[in-house]
Design an enzyme around this catalytic site. Structure first.
Site, PDB file in Angstrom:
ATOM      1  N   GLY A 113       2.326   7.765   0.162  1.00 24.82           N
ATOM      2  CA  GLY A 113       3.240   8.932   0.114  1.00 24.82           C
ATOM      3  C   GLY A 113       3.962   8.919  -1.218  1.00 24.82           C
ATOM      4  O   GLY A 113       3.313   8.779  -2.269  1.00 24.82           O
ATOM      5  N   SER A 114       5.302   8.960  -1.183  1.00 27.72           N
ATOM      6  CA  SER A 114       6.044   9.022  -2.465  1.00 27.72           C
ATOM      7  C   SER A 114       5.865   7.749  -3.286  1.00 27.72           C
ATOM      8  O   SER A 114       6.028   7.764  -4.507  1.00 27.72           O
ATOM      9  CB  SER A 114       7.535   9.254  -2.202  1.00 27.72           C
ATOM     10  OG  SER A 114       8.083   8.135  -1.519  1.00 27.72           O
ATOM     11  N   GLU A 120      12.705   2.380   2.386  1.00 28.85           N
ATOM     12  CA  GLU A 120      11.781   2.756   3.460  1.00 28.85           C
ATOM     13  C   GLU A 120      12.358   2.537   4.852  1.00 28.85           C
ATOM     14  O   GLU A 120      12.250   3.406   5.720  1.00 28.85           O
ATOM     15  CB  GLU A 120      10.483   1.943   3.328  1.00 28.85           C
ATOM     16  CG  GLU A 120       9.742   2.186   2.019  1.00 28.85           C
ATOM     17  CD  GLU A 120       9.119   3.560   1.974  1.00 28.85           C
ATOM     18  OE1 GLU A 120       9.673   4.434   1.289  1.00 28.85           O
ATOM     19  OE2 GLU A 120       8.119   3.767   2.635  1.00 28.85           O
ATOM     20  N   PHE A 130       0.839  -1.201   0.000  1.00 27.22           N
ATOM     21  CA  PHE A 130       0.000   0.000   0.000  1.00 27.22           C
ATOM     22  C   PHE A 130       0.868   1.242   0.000  1.00 27.22           C
ATOM     23  O   PHE A 130       1.778   1.368   0.842  1.00 27.22           O
ATOM     24  CB  PHE A 130      -0.920   0.027   1.230  1.00 27.22           C
ATOM     25  CG  PHE A 130      -1.744   1.291   1.333  1.00 27.22           C
ATOM     26  CD1 PHE A 130      -1.667   2.101   2.446  1.00 27.22           C
ATOM     27  CD2 PHE A 130      -2.605   1.673   0.299  1.00 27.22           C
ATOM     28  CE1 PHE A 130      -2.428   3.271   2.539  1.00 27.22           C
ATOM     29  CE2 PHE A 130      -3.373   2.825   0.382  1.00 27.22           C
ATOM     30  CZ  PHE A 130      -3.286   3.631   1.501  1.00 27.22           C
TER      31      PHE A 130
HETATM   32  N1  GSH Z   1       5.527   4.480   3.036  1.00 28.79           N
HETATM   33  C1  GSH Z   1       4.920   5.691   2.504  1.00 28.79           C
HETATM   34  C2  GSH Z   1       5.895   6.828   2.514  1.00 28.79           C
HETATM   35  C3  GSH Z   1       7.063   6.484   1.682  1.00 28.79           C
HETATM   36  C4  GSH Z   1       7.946   7.670   1.514  1.00 28.79           C
HETATM   37  O1  GSH Z   1       7.490   8.754   1.186  1.00 28.79           O
HETATM   38  N2  GSH Z   1       9.238   7.432   1.754  1.00 28.79           N
HETATM   39  C5  GSH Z   1      10.140   8.510   1.486  1.00 28.79           C
HETATM   40  C6  GSH Z   1      11.128   8.667   2.593  1.00 28.79           C
HETATM   41  S1  GSH Z   1      11.939   7.205   3.013  1.00 28.79           S
HETATM   42  C7  GSH Z   1      10.778   8.199   0.149  1.00 28.79           C
HETATM   43  O2  GSH Z   1      10.936   7.068  -0.239  1.00 28.79           O
HETATM   44  N3  GSH Z   1      11.065   9.202  -0.563  1.00 28.79           N
HETATM   45  C8  GSH Z   1      11.601   9.051  -1.903  1.00 28.79           C
HETATM   46  C9  GSH Z   1      11.538  10.420  -2.516  1.00 28.79           C
HETATM   47  O3  GSH Z   1      11.234  11.338  -1.750  1.00 28.79           O
HETATM   48  O4  GSH Z   1      11.762  10.556  -3.739  1.00 28.79           O
HETATM   49  C10 GSH Z   1       4.368   5.381   1.127  1.00 28.79           C
HETATM   50  O5  GSH Z   1       3.765   4.321   1.067  1.00 28.79           O
HETATM   51  O6  GSH Z   1       4.452   6.141   0.159  1.00 28.79           O
END
Ligand code: GSH
Length: 251
Positions: free
Chosen positions: A28-29, A101, A25
């Site tokens: 976020g990103s 992650e 699931f």
């Molecule tokens: N677990 C969440 C959040 C994942 C997330 O945003 N992780 C960030 C921080 S570890 C990331 O991978 N960012 C990659 C980016 O910002 O390009 C999701 O399902 O999307």
């Protein structure tokens, strides 16, 4: 859509056999930059949580000196969080997600129940940051979070891009879902960008590795086929798909 972005199909239905695959699931990103191969993607939601920009980040959207803010899920008995579930394919997805992650982001993984836009609910793997992790930032005034977001960037790009691409994904796929925290933050950030005479286009980066989803309307399949044939065929079609390597659109 930036020329360097990829496109992928959002399906409307998950058949019983498919729900036994391993699904992740995204809220976020991972909604707009999955980074791994998948056989299927469907929109929907998980219950019992709310999405909050309460996780710090020093490896993607910030640095040790200026940590950025990214989203996590926070328990809320009345909450619902909308996003996209991916049926992952190949053996690389889980090691990739564990590194992106957990190792780099401070998230842990557990299973939750996903409610697709149509069809039965099924289990999904979800990555969540908890207050126990060293990057946790927790609740703060939305104005202060907005100030932090416009001030941070990291190896994956600017923190503004992270926020705006998530807001765009939610607008594109859930017109009736009002994630007040997300959209209030976006409003605050865009107002600060304007007041500080910053350039949003520059902050949004090139779109490299980002995915724009197009909806595949299975009900528009040729009308002269019966449901069973359609269902079987579309399931076989799904499993027959080679691991979906996202293609660039050289527009
Ligand atoms: N677990 C969440 C959040 C994942 C997330 O945003 N992780 C960030 C921080 S570890 C990331 O991978 N960012 C990659 C980016 O910002 O390009 C999701 O399902 O999307």
């Amino acid at each position: 859509m930036d020329a360097s972005e990829d496109i992928a199909e959002l399906q409307e239905e998950v058949f019983e056999n498919e729900s036994k695959a391993l699904w992740v699931f995204a809220y976020g990103s991972l909604c707009w930059k999955p980074g791994f191969k998948f056989n299927k993607a469907v929109t929907g939601h998980v219950k019992g949580y709310k999405r909050r920009f309460w996780q710090g980040n020093v490896t993607h959207r910030g640095t040790e000196e200026r940590p950025g803010r990214v989203v996590t899920l926070v328990e809320d008995s009345k909450g619902e969080v909308h996003g996209v579930a991916y049926a992952i394919s190949g053996e690389a997805a889980i090691p990739y997600l564990s590194k992106r992650e957990c190792q780099l982001g401070g998230y842990i993984s557990h299973f939750a129940t996903f409610h697709p836009i149509s069809g039965e609910a099924f289990k999904v793997l979800v990555y969540v940051a908890t207050p126990k992790n060293p990057l946790w930032m927790g609740d703060a005034d939305e104005g202060a979070i907005a100030e932090q977001i416009i001030d941070c960037s990291g190896p994956s790009g600017h923190n503004v891009e992270y926020l705006v691409r998530l807001a765009n994904f939610m607008r594109d796929h859930f017109s009736d879902n009002h994630d007040a925290h997300l959209f209030n933050l976006e409003k605050e950030v865009l107002s600060l960008i304007d007041r500080k005479n910053m350039c949003l286009n520059t902050l949004m980066g090139s779109g490299e590795g980002c995915v724009t989803f197009i909806k595949r309307n299975t009900s528009s399949r040729s009308s002269d086929r019966n449901d069973e044939e359609d269902r079987t065929d579309s399931f076989e079609h799904t499993t027959r798909i080679e691991e979906k390597t996202l293609r660039c659109l050289n527009l």
